[in-house]
Write a protein that holds these residues in place. Structure first.
Motif, PDB file in Angstrom:
ATOM      1  N   MET A   1      12.006  -4.661   3.897  1.00  0.00           N
ATOM      2  CA  MET A   1      11.089  -3.581   3.538  1.00  0.00           C
ATOM      3  C   MET A   1      11.855  -2.420   2.902  1.00  0.00           C
ATOM      4  O   MET A   1      11.457  -1.890   1.851  1.00  0.00           O
ATOM      5  CB  MET A   1      10.346  -3.087   4.782  1.00  0.00           C
ATOM      6  CG  MET A   1       9.421  -1.911   4.535  1.00  0.00           C
ATOM      7  SD  MET A   1       8.901  -1.079   6.058  1.00  0.00           S
ATOM      8  CE  MET A   1      10.400  -0.169   6.457  1.00  0.00           C
ATOM      9  N   ILE A   2      12.960  -2.017   3.514  1.00  0.00           N
ATOM     10  CA  ILE A   2      13.763  -0.926   2.966  1.00  0.00           C
ATOM     11  C   ILE A   2      14.307  -1.295   1.588  1.00  0.00           C
ATOM     12  O   ILE A   2      14.286  -0.487   0.653  1.00  0.00           O
ATOM     13  CB  ILE A   2      14.905  -0.567   3.936  1.00  0.00           C
ATOM     14  CG1 ILE A   2      14.336  -0.006   5.237  1.00  0.00           C
ATOM     15  CG2 ILE A   2      15.869   0.433   3.302  1.00  0.00           C
ATOM     16  CD1 ILE A   2      15.361   0.165   6.342  1.00  0.00           C
ATOM     17  N   ASP A   3      14.776  -2.534   1.449  1.00  0.00           N
ATOM     18  CA  ASP A   3      15.301  -2.984   0.160  1.00  0.00           C
ATOM     19  C   ASP A   3      14.217  -2.967  -0.917  1.00  0.00           C
ATOM     20  O   ASP A   3      14.473  -2.583  -2.068  1.00  0.00           O
ATOM     21  CB  ASP A   3      15.880  -4.386   0.282  1.00  0.00           C
ATOM     22  CG  ASP A   3      17.131  -4.433   1.151  1.00  0.00           C
ATOM     23  OD1 ASP A   3      17.768  -3.372   1.327  1.00  0.00           O
ATOM     24  OD2 ASP A   3      17.459  -5.523   1.654  1.00  0.00           O
ATOM     25  N   ILE A   4      13.014  -3.363  -0.561  1.00  0.00           N
ATOM     26  CA  ILE A   4      11.903  -3.371  -1.520  1.00  0.00           C
ATOM     27  C   ILE A   4      11.562  -1.947  -1.941  1.00  0.00           C
ATOM     28  O   ILE A   4      11.332  -1.673  -3.123  1.00  0.00           O
ATOM     29  CB  ILE A   4      10.675  -4.083  -0.922  1.00  0.00           C
ATOM     30  CG1 ILE A   4      10.940  -5.582  -0.794  1.00  0.00           C
ATOM     31  CG2 ILE A   4       9.429  -3.842  -1.777  1.00  0.00           C
ATOM     32  CD1 ILE A   4       9.874  -6.335  -0.034  1.00  0.00           C
ATOM     33  N   PHE A   5      11.507  -1.024  -0.975  1.00  0.00           N
ATOM     34  CA  PHE A   5      11.246   0.378  -1.316  1.00  0.00           C
ATOM     35  C   PHE A   5      12.275   0.882  -2.329  1.00  0.00           C
ATOM     36  O   PHE A   5      11.934   1.550  -3.310  1.00  0.00           O
ATOM     37  CB  PHE A   5      11.281   1.250  -0.068  1.00  0.00           C
ATOM     38  CG  PHE A   5      10.056   1.164   0.798  1.00  0.00           C
ATOM     39  CD1 PHE A   5       8.851   0.707   0.285  1.00  0.00           C
ATOM     40  CD2 PHE A   5      10.101   1.555   2.123  1.00  0.00           C
ATOM     41  CE1 PHE A   5       7.717   0.630   1.083  1.00  0.00           C
ATOM     42  CE2 PHE A   5       8.971   1.492   2.929  1.00  0.00           C
ATOM     43  CZ  PHE A   5       7.777   1.023   2.400  1.00  0.00           C
ATOM     44  N   ARG A   6      13.530   0.590  -2.093  1.00  0.00           N
ATOM     45  CA  ARG A   6      14.585   1.076  -2.984  1.00  0.00           C
ATOM     46  C   ARG A   6      14.474   0.451  -4.376  1.00  0.00           C
ATOM     47  O   ARG A   6      14.756   1.098  -5.377  1.00  0.00           O
ATOM     48  CB  ARG A   6      15.951   0.791  -2.363  1.00  0.00           C
ATOM     49  CG  ARG A   6      16.265   1.735  -1.198  1.00  0.00           C
ATOM     50  CD  ARG A   6      17.648   1.530  -0.649  1.00  0.00           C
ATOM     51  NE  ARG A   6      18.013   2.665   0.228  1.00  0.00           N
ATOM     52  CZ  ARG A   6      18.692   2.554   1.347  1.00  0.00           C
ATOM     53  NH1 ARG A   6      19.090   1.362   1.752  1.00  0.00           N
ATOM     54  NH2 ARG A   6      18.978   3.615   2.074  1.00  0.00           N
ATOM     55  N   GLU A   7      14.045  -0.789  -4.431  1.00  0.00           N
ATOM     56  CA  GLU A   7      13.920  -1.455  -5.728  1.00  0.00           C
ATOM     57  C   GLU A   7      12.684  -0.997  -6.479  1.00  0.00           C
ATOM     58  O   GLU A   7      12.725  -0.741  -7.686  1.00  0.00           O
ATOM     59  CB  GLU A   7      13.876  -2.975  -5.526  1.00  0.00           C
ATOM     60  CG  GLU A   7      13.760  -3.758  -6.827  1.00  0.00           C
ATOM     61  CD  GLU A   7      13.755  -5.261  -6.602  1.00  0.00           C
ATOM     62  OE1 GLU A   7      13.478  -6.003  -7.560  1.00  0.00           O
ATOM     63  OE2 GLU A   7      14.036  -5.693  -5.462  1.00  0.00           O
ATOM     64  N   GLU A   8      11.567  -0.863  -5.771  1.00  0.00           N
ATOM     65  CA  GLU A   8      10.287  -0.548  -6.420  1.00  0.00           C
ATOM     66  C   GLU A   8      10.089   0.951  -6.636  1.00  0.00           C
ATOM     67  O   GLU A   8       9.259   1.347  -7.458  1.00  0.00           O
ATOM     68  CB  GLU A   8       9.134  -1.091  -5.575  1.00  0.00           C
ATOM     69  CG  GLU A   8       9.096  -2.612  -5.465  1.00  0.00           C
ATOM     70  CD  GLU A   8       8.817  -3.276  -6.795  1.00  0.00           C
ATOM     71  OE1 GLU A   8       8.052  -2.704  -7.601  1.00  0.00           O
ATOM     72  OE2 GLU A   8       9.374  -4.370  -7.033  1.00  0.00           O
ATOM     73  N   LEU A   9      10.841   1.774  -5.914  1.00  0.00           N
ATOM     74  CA  LEU A   9      10.686   3.229  -6.018  1.00  0.00           C
ATOM     75  C   LEU A   9      12.042   3.854  -6.348  1.00  0.00           C
ATOM     76  O   LEU A   9      12.640   4.561  -5.529  1.00  0.00           O
ATOM     77  CB  LEU A   9      10.140   3.793  -4.701  1.00  0.00           C
ATOM     78  CG  LEU A   9       8.788   3.222  -4.237  1.00  0.00           C
ATOM     79  CD1 LEU A   9       8.504   3.620  -2.787  1.00  0.00           C
ATOM     80  CD2 LEU A   9       7.668   3.699  -5.146  1.00  0.00           C
ATOM     81  N   PRO A  10      12.552   3.614  -7.545  1.00  0.00           N
ATOM     82  CA  PRO A  10      13.918   4.038  -7.870  1.00  0.00           C
ATOM     83  C   PRO A  10      14.130   5.545  -7.848  1.00  0.00           C
ATOM     84  O   PRO A  10      15.251   6.004  -7.642  1.00  0.00           O
ATOM     85  CB  PRO A  10      14.140   3.470  -9.278  1.00  0.00           C
ATOM     86  CG  PRO A  10      12.761   3.266  -9.830  1.00  0.00           C
ATOM     87  CD  PRO A  10      11.905   2.902  -8.659  1.00  0.00           C
ATOM     88  N   GLY A  11      13.103   6.344  -8.037  1.00  0.00           N
ATOM     89  CA  GLY A  11      13.260   7.795  -8.004  1.00  0.00           C
ATOM     90  C   GLY A  11      13.023   8.408  -6.644  1.00  0.00           C
ATOM     91  O   GLY A  11      13.035   9.631  -6.494  1.00  0.00           O
TER      92      GLY A  11
ATOM     93  N   ALA B   1       0.824  -1.212   0.000  1.00  0.00           N
ATOM     94  CA  ALA B   1       0.000   0.000   0.000  1.00  0.00           C
ATOM     95  C   ALA B   1       0.854   1.256   0.000  1.00  0.00           C
ATOM     96  O   ALA B   1       0.541   2.250  -0.669  1.00  0.00           O
ATOM     97  CB  ALA B   1      -0.943  -0.006   1.212  1.00  0.00           C
ATOM     98  N   MET B   2       1.972   1.247   0.740  1.00  0.00           N
ATOM     99  CA  MET B   2       2.840   2.424   0.784  1.00  0.00           C
ATOM    100  C   MET B   2       3.490   2.674  -0.568  1.00  0.00           C
ATOM    101  O   MET B   2       3.596   3.831  -1.013  1.00  0.00           O
ATOM    102  CB  MET B   2       3.903   2.245   1.876  1.00  0.00           C
ATOM    103  CG  MET B   2       4.771   3.466   2.106  1.00  0.00           C
ATOM    104  SD  MET B   2       3.830   4.968   2.522  1.00  0.00           S
ATOM    105  CE  MET B   2       3.093   4.473   4.091  1.00  0.00           C
ATOM    106  N   ILE B   3       3.914   1.634  -1.231  1.00  0.00           N
ATOM    107  CA  ILE B   3       4.515   1.790  -2.559  1.00  0.00           C
ATOM    108  C   ILE B   3       3.520   2.432  -3.515  1.00  0.00           C
ATOM    109  O   ILE B   3       3.860   3.361  -4.269  1.00  0.00           O
ATOM    110  CB  ILE B   3       4.997   0.425  -3.098  1.00  0.00           C
ATOM    111  CG1 ILE B   3       6.228  -0.040  -2.316  1.00  0.00           C
ATOM    112  CG2 ILE B   3       5.315   0.504  -4.594  1.00  0.00           C
ATOM    113  CD1 ILE B   3       6.648  -1.465  -2.619  1.00  0.00           C
ATOM    114  N   GLU B   4       2.288   1.994  -3.494  1.00  0.00           N
ATOM    115  CA  GLU B   4       1.283   2.544  -4.400  1.00  0.00           C
ATOM    116  C   GLU B   4       0.974   4.008  -4.072  1.00  0.00           C
ATOM    117  O   GLU B   4       0.810   4.835  -4.977  1.00  0.00           O
ATOM    118  CB  GLU B   4       0.008   1.695  -4.342  1.00  0.00           C
ATOM    119  CG  GLU B   4       0.167   0.313  -4.954  1.00  0.00           C
ATOM    120  CD  GLU B   4       0.690   0.375  -6.376  1.00  0.00           C
ATOM    121  OE1 GLU B   4       0.139   1.160  -7.184  1.00  0.00           O
ATOM    122  OE2 GLU B   4       1.654  -0.351  -6.680  1.00  0.00           O
ATOM    123  N   LEU B   5       0.899   4.345  -2.786  1.00  0.00           N
ATOM    124  CA  LEU B   5       0.655   5.732  -2.396  1.00  0.00           C
ATOM    125  C   LEU B   5       1.777   6.639  -2.900  1.00  0.00           C
ATOM    126  O   LEU B   5       1.528   7.711  -3.456  1.00  0.00           O
ATOM    127  CB  LEU B   5       0.536   5.847  -0.877  1.00  0.00           C
ATOM    128  CG  LEU B   5       0.471   7.276  -0.314  1.00  0.00           C
ATOM    129  CD1 LEU B   5      -0.782   7.994  -0.793  1.00  0.00           C
ATOM    130  CD2 LEU B   5       0.541   7.283   1.212  1.00  0.00           C
TER     131      LEU B   5
END
Length: 422
Positions: free
Chosen positions: A390-400, A348-352
């Motif tokens: 979780m941090i690793d996923i954020f960095r991978e899924e939200l590159p900008g 949900a956070m990634i999508e937001l």
């Protein structure tokens, strides 16, 4: 990874015969080598009153340490994200821990180590860099220069009494300074550090602003701080309510200041629920916005924030408007091991973030009594991924999007981006 514990007088020991345990939400877990870093400079060891430390023997048996001892945790400085809570059980289940962000700590290789990850440069916000003599001189100088300004009187108590670094910065005239404006709020946050109802199970550790400052008082604080290209002055502090409830005051102050200087950056720390107010503040010349959230899921968000007259959709609209107008928007993400790293929370956070235009996620360790918080929020629906993953996923899924710990100016954001891309 020896157990670390404290006696009733606060003396800290390690136990060579028992391994330390940690907690992810309410589950006792073993610590992994890759989760540990040396205790950072500026961190503080604290005992957890009314608790017993959990440990494990060589045979893998888990149990509370025998004897009259307390669990120990670390309070981390900015720049560091906790991965696990200390391993403990409450001797009195009705007891409530003070509102701090406790991190698991062990004794290893001759020194203290914590379950944490560095997400930002800790040096600018290292409390050891706040020289007490310079701070006192700064307080005395600005209070003498502006004897009628009630904000400086209020902030002097925050700086000297509470040792608030943002308030201290205001008097040291460096980094991000504080300009509180609001005594009211449009949310009733469960873990509010400045105001709790009379029947609350835990007291607020700070005193909230009790007056409405004038445009002149606000402008004086802003102009004194905005004297360099990288200086930041911020509405929205722990000692106040929601700053956007005072939008007319903020808008007038921004106009008054920008008529005299274009130096530095104007920031607001906000829940962003009052979208019309946020639009007015953005249009007045806001440059940075940090939006506080604990979740991108309505049921979790509403349970903690207890919003009055707004929803997460309003928050997202505010972020999108500010981002579209060129404001560098950060999330002040209040994180908790075993909750923030739930599969559904991460998705949900990634999508937001993708929808709204956020450029920086500030990982902020939630200051809360764990048991009270876990009773408040919905149970997990999916897997617990772990805070590091979780941090690793954020960095991978939200590159900008950058992962950090505090507010950056646009130039600072670019420098951080360059460092992390190398």
């Amino acid at each position: 990874m020896n157990l670390v514990y404290a006696d009733r007088e606060g003396r800290v020991y390690d136990h060579p015969d028992y391994l330390a345990l940690a907690r992810s939400a309410d589950q006792a877990v073993e610590l992994l080598e890759e989760e540990l870093i040396p205790l950072p400079a500026g961190a503080t060891l604290v005992s957890l009153p009314g608790t017993r430390p959990l440990c494990m023997d060589a045979d893998g048996n888990m149990f509370p340490l025998p004897g009259d001892y307390q669990a120990v945790g670390a309070l981390l400085p900015q720049g560091f994200t906790r991965l696990l809570l200390p391993g403990y059980m409450k001797a009195d289940r009705s007891a409530v821990l003070p509102l701090f962000g406790y991190t698991a700590v062990v004794w290893k290789d001759g020194g203290f180590h914590v379950a944490a990850r560095q997400c930002d440069d800790p040096e600018p916000w290292n409390p050891l860099n706040c020289n007490p003599d310079k701070l006192e001189a700064g307080v005395n100088g600005l209070r003498k220069k502006y004897p009628e300004n009630r904000l400086y009187e209020h902030l002097s108590h925050c700086a000297l009494g509470y040792e608030c670094l943002t308030a201290s910065n205001t008097f040291l005239q460096r980094l991000e300074g504080a300009v509180p404006v609001s005594y009211s709020c449009n949310a009733g946050c469960f873990g509010c550090i400045s105001e709790q109802p009379d029947d609350s199970e835990f007291p607020s550790p700070q005193t909230r602003l009790t007056f409405r400052p004038t445009v002149e008082e606000v402008s004086q604080v802003m102009l004194e701080h905005l004297k360099s290209s990288e200086s930041i002055i911020s509405f929205g502090q722990g000692c106040e309510g929601e700053p956007s409830t005072q939008a007319p005051l903020i808008i007038k102050a921004i106009h008054a200041v920008r008529e005299q200087t274009d130096m530095g950056y104007i920031n607001i720390n906000t829940n962003a629920g009052l979208t019309d107010h946020i639009r007015g503040i953005v249009d007045a010349g806001l440059q940075l916005m940090r939006v506080s959230t604990i979740s991108a899921l309505d049921d979790h968000y509403n349970a903690y924030y207890r919003p009055r007259g707004y929803t997460l959709k309003n928050v997202e609209k505010s972020i999108r408007y500010a981002a579209d107008k060129g404001v560098l928007v950060s999330l002040n993400y209040l994180i908790f091991p075993g909750v923030s790293d739930r599969e559904e929370e991460v998705e949900a956070m990634i999508e937001l973030v993708r929808r709204s235009g956020v450029k920086l996620i500030q990982m902020r360790n939630l200051n809360i009594d764990p048991e009270s918080y876990l009773k408040l929020i919905p149970p997990a629906q999916g897997d617990i991924l772990g805070m590091g993953q979780m941090i690793d996923i954020f960095r991978e899924e939200l590159p900008g999007v950058l992962i950090g710990s505090y507010t950056h100016t646009p130039d600072g954001w670019l420098r951080k981006q360059a460092r992390e891309s190398n």
